[in-house]
Design a protein around this motif. Structure first.
Motif, PDB file in Angstrom:
ATOM      1  N   SER A  56      11.210 -49.862  54.814  1.00  0.00           N
ATOM      2  CA  SER A  56      12.308 -50.115  55.758  1.00  0.00           C
ATOM      3  C   SER A  56      12.208 -51.500  56.389  1.00  0.00           C
ATOM      4  N   TYR A  59      14.144 -54.526  54.755  1.00  0.00           N
ATOM      5  CA  TYR A  59      15.559 -54.717  55.057  1.00  0.00           C
ATOM      6  C   TYR A  59      15.761 -55.212  56.481  1.00  0.00           C
ATOM      7  N   THR A  60      14.989 -54.691  57.426  1.00  0.00           N
ATOM      8  CA  THR A  60      15.158 -55.124  58.814  1.00  0.00           C
ATOM      9  C   THR A  60      14.727 -56.581  58.999  1.00  0.00           C
ATOM     10  N   ASP A  63      17.637 -58.616  58.166  1.00  0.00           N
ATOM     11  CA  ASP A  63      18.610 -58.594  59.266  1.00  0.00           C
ATOM     12  C   ASP A  63      18.174 -59.528  60.395  1.00  0.00           C
ATOM     13  N   PHE A 149      17.561 -44.132  53.303  1.00  0.00           N
ATOM     14  CA  PHE A 149      18.738 -44.907  53.684  1.00  0.00           C
ATOM     15  C   PHE A 149      20.000 -44.056  53.593  1.00  0.00           C
ATOM     16  N   TYR A 218      26.297 -51.820  58.293  1.00  0.00           N
ATOM     17  CA  TYR A 218      25.132 -51.836  57.397  1.00  0.00           C
ATOM     18  C   TYR A 218      23.858 -52.135  58.188  1.00  0.00           C
ATOM     19  N   SER A 219      23.959 -53.070  59.129  1.00  0.00           N
ATOM     20  CA  SER A 219      22.798 -53.396  59.956  1.00  0.00           C
ATOM     21  C   SER A 219      22.403 -52.214  60.838  1.00  0.00           C
ATOM     22  N   ASN A 222      20.474 -49.837  58.714  1.00  0.00           N
ATOM     23  CA  ASN A 222      19.120 -50.363  58.518  1.00  0.00           C
ATOM     24  C   ASN A 222      18.256 -50.156  59.756  1.00  0.00           C
TER      25      ASN A 222
END
Length: 284
Positions: A56, A59-60, A63, A149, A218-219, A222
């Motif tokens: 995870s 992806y963060t 961001d 997700f 999407y954020s 995430n």
């Protein structure tokens, strides 16, 4: 008229006490077996939980890099705030859920009109006792397995149906180590906050096509995934430590009751021998 029954012999009380001690000792041993098994299960799940955190964070981090370069910030004036509080449905893991509830209550004391979305039955039950008017949406069935997700995106879709908010904050237990966790807030930036970024032009974002709205959703998915992964690992570690402490406490109680049982049994045997010797002496 029947004569009154004689008072019970003290030895009967001793025998009853022995049976009670033996029953209690068996139940404590059974509890110790359960807590040791739960500790082993939690230990085996710890590796999977840490892998979920690592996945995870990939992806963060993307961001955070995007929002850092574009200098995205949460608005200072907050007419409408949403707090997403994340725990799970399971207990037997110490104070990990109550710490989230206490942190959420302190935040609601500062922002009384904030809306709250609860993820997990534990936080839902605790907040409904004190701040039922703030809870607008709840999710359960959380924490049985490592989060995905797909799960977080479904939650984000349902949250999007609540309407627009000036600020969205996600509250979760951040995994610090196998023995420590920390209730943490993180901003989930809205489409309006992204549009207001001072350096958004650094990236090729078509604002007219509504891509910032999709990016915000999407954020949010995430962020929820990362928060659920951190909370899941924190819960597994807390449960392992709680079951370890419970097993140690059960072991101490077993030792104490074993000593008590042996002393009581010796006292009963001694009293029986005294009765036999006294009876033999009186017959002689």
């Amino acid at each position: 008229m029947k004569p009154p029954l004689p008072p019970p012999s003290p030895y009967y009380r001793n025998y009853a006490t022995l049976r009670e001690i033996e029953t209690r000792l068996k139940s404590i041993k059974n509890i110790e077996k359960i807590t040791k098994t739960m500790k082993i299960v939690a230990s085996t799940r710890m590796g999977k939980a840490q892998r979920a955190i690592a996945a995870s964070r990939v992806y963060t981090e993307g961001d955070y890099e995007f929002f850092g370069v574009s200098e995205t910030k949460a608005p200072e004036e907050q007419e409408k705030t949403l707090i997403i509080a994340i725990t799970s449905d399971k207990g037997l893991c110490g104070s990990i859920h109550s710490s989230i509830a206490k942190t959420a209550r302190r935040k609601l004391a500062e922002i009384p009109n904030a809306d709250v979305v609860t993820i997990g039955d534990k936080i839902k039950v605790q907040l409904l006792r004190t701040n039922a008017q703030n809870v607008v949406l709840s999710f359960n069935g959380i924490g049985k397995e490592a989060p995905s997700f797909y799960e977080s995106s479904l939650i984000a879709d349902e949250i999007a149906k609540l309407g627009k908010y000036d600020r969205v904050e996600v509250l979760y237990n951040k995994f610090m180590s196998s023995v420590a966790f920390e209730p943490t807030y993180v901003d989930a930036f809205t489409a309006e906050s992204i549009d207001a970024s001072t350096k958004l032009s650094t990236f090729e974002v078509d604002e007219e096509s509504g891509s910032t709205s999709g990016l915000a959703q999407y954020s949010l998915a995430n962020t929820i995934l990362a928060a659920m992964s951190e909370g899941y690992a924190s819960e597994i570690a807390a449960r392992r430590n709680a079951m370890d402490n419970a097993s140690n406490n059960a072991g101490d109680m077993i030792n104490k009751y074993s000593i008590l049982y042996n002393r009581t049994r010796q006292a009963v045997i001694t009293n029986e021998l005294v009765d036999i010797i006294t009876g033999a002496s009186s017959l002689g």
